[in-house]
Design an enzyme around this catalytic site. Structure first.
Site, PDB file in Angstrom:
ATOM      1  N   SER A 151       0.847  -1.189   0.000  1.00 11.60           N
ATOM      2  CA  SER A 151       0.000   0.000   0.000  1.00 11.60           C
ATOM      3  C   SER A 151       0.882   1.238   0.000  1.00 11.60           C
ATOM      4  O   SER A 151       2.066   1.182   0.386  1.00 11.60           O
ATOM      5  CB  SER A 151      -0.900   0.007   1.245  1.00 11.60           C
ATOM      6  OG  SER A 151      -1.613   1.224   1.362  1.00 11.60           O
ATOM      7  N   TYR A 166      -1.682  -1.447  10.430  1.00 11.13           N
ATOM      8  CA  TYR A 166      -1.778  -1.656   8.984  1.00 11.13           C
ATOM      9  C   TYR A 166      -0.552  -1.117   8.260  1.00 11.13           C
ATOM     10  O   TYR A 166       0.055  -1.812   7.427  1.00 11.13           O
ATOM     11  CB  TYR A 166      -3.040  -0.970   8.466  1.00 11.13           C
ATOM     12  CG  TYR A 166      -3.237  -1.057   6.968  1.00 11.13           C
ATOM     13  CD1 TYR A 166      -3.819  -2.183   6.397  1.00 11.13           C
ATOM     14  CD2 TYR A 166      -2.840  -0.018   6.127  1.00 11.13           C
ATOM     15  CE1 TYR A 166      -4.009  -2.274   5.027  1.00 11.13           C
ATOM     16  CE2 TYR A 166      -3.025  -0.098   4.756  1.00 11.13           C
ATOM     17  CZ  TYR A 166      -3.604  -1.226   4.209  1.00 11.13           C
ATOM     18  OH  TYR A 166      -3.777  -1.312   2.844  1.00 11.13           O
TER      19      TYR A 166
END
Length: 268
Positions: A151, A166
Site C-alpha cells: 500500500s 496496517y
C-alpha cells in the site's frame, strides 16, 4: 482435473495462485489472468463472493479454477491449500499474495495487542506463509513471478491516522519482497510489490474504528479530491492490469520493484 477450454493467451498452460481472491483486487486479478488462459487457485475464506468468483471463471470465462478455504494467518491451512493446488493444477507459476485487512484503527494507547497481532498475522505473516509454501513449487517450474499487495500507507503516505498496525505491515511487506527478490533471483523467480492508493473494494468492511480515533486526526481537505488523476478511487481492474503485466513474460527483467498505483494520491 477439468481441462481449461482456453488454449490461447499470455498465461496459457500456467497456474496462478491468488490469496484474497474472492473480492476486490484479488477477484479482478483472478478474472484477468483466467481470461488470458491461466488456471486459478482461489485462496480465501469460502463464502458466496469466493464461490461467485469460482463460478464466473469456470462458467462465464470457461476457464479452470478452484476455491480453497484458507485463512492466510493459519500455517497449516496455507500449506495444505498450496499443496492441493499444486497437485491439482500440476504446479504453480504465478503467486499473487494479496490478502489483507485494514484491521482496527485506533490511537496507539487504545489499540489492543490482540488487534495489533491480528492485523500483523493476516497482512504480514500471511504474506510470509504464502511465499514460503509456494516457493518450492516455483523452483520446480524453473522460475516464476511473485506479486505482493502492499500500500502507499506506511511507504509513501502516513496520514492514515490510527492505521499504525496496517501501515507497519505494509512497510514490512516491501522489505520482505526486496529480500526475497535477491534471495530468489538465482532461481529465476521474480518478486515485486505493488502499492495501491484508494481502490474501490470492500476492504473497509473489515475495518473497526475506535471511538477515540478523532482525537488524533489532523484534518486535511482536498477540494478537488484526494486522487488528482481520477478525482476518486481507482478500480480493481486497473490494479489487475498491473498484476497481469508483472505476472507475464513482458516483465522478465523486473524484480525487487515497488510500483505505486494511486492516481498521484501519495504526491499530495
Amino acid at each position: 482435473m477439468v481441462g481449461n477450454s482456453r488454449n490461447t493467451g499470455r498465461f496459457s498452460g500456467k497456474t496462478a495462485l491468488i490469496t484474497g481472491a474472492g473480492s476486490g483486487i484479488g477477484r479482478a486479478a483472478a478474472l484477468r489472468l483466467a481470461g488470458e488462459g491461466a488456471q486459478i487457485a482461489l485462496l480465501d475464506l469460502i463464502d458466496e463472493r469466493t464461490r461467485s468468483t469460482e463460478r464466473h471463471i469456470n462458467e462465464v470465462i470457461r476457464g479452470n479454477s478452484r476455491a480453497f478455504d484458507v485463512d492466510v494467518s493459519d500455517p497449516i491451512r496455507v500449506e495444505r491449500a498450496v499443496k492441493e493446488a499444486a497437485d491439482q493444477f500440476g504446479g504453480i507459476d504465478v503467486v499473487f499474495a494479496n490478502a489483507g485487512i485494514n484491521g482496527t484503527l485506533a490511537p496507539v494507547e487504545e489499540l489492543s495487542f490482540e488487534d495489533w497481532e491480528k492485523t500483523l498475522s493476516i497482512n504480514l505473516s500471511g504474506t510470509f506463509l504464502t511465499v514460503k509454501h509456494t516457493v518450492p513449487y516455483l523452483k520446480q517450474q524453473g522460475g516464476g513471478s511473485i506479486i505482493i499487495t502492499s500500500s502507499i500507507n506506511g511507504n509513501d503516505r502516513f496520514s492514515g491516522f490510527g492505521m499504525s498496525a496496517y501501515s507497519t505491515t505494509k512497510a514490512g511487506q516491501v522489505g520482505f519482497a526486496r529480500m526475497m527478490a535477491l534471495e530468489l533471483a538465482q532461481y529465476k523467480i521474480r518478486v515485486n510489490v505493488i502499492c495501491p492508493g484508494a481502490i474501490a473494494t470492500n476492504i473497509d468492511s473489515s475495518t473497526e474504528l475506535s471511538e477515540d480515533l478523532q482525537e488524533i486526526v489532523i484534518p486535511v481537505e482536498y477540494p478537488e479530491g484526494a486522487q488528482p488523476l481520477a478525482h476518486g478511487p481507482g478500480h480493481p481492474d486497473q490494479v489487475a492490469d498491473l498484476v497481469a503485466f508483472l505476472a507475464s513474460d513482458e516483465s522478465t527483467h523486473i524484480t525487487g520493484a515497488r510500483i505505486v498505483i494511486d492516481g498521484a494520491e501519495s504526491l499530495l
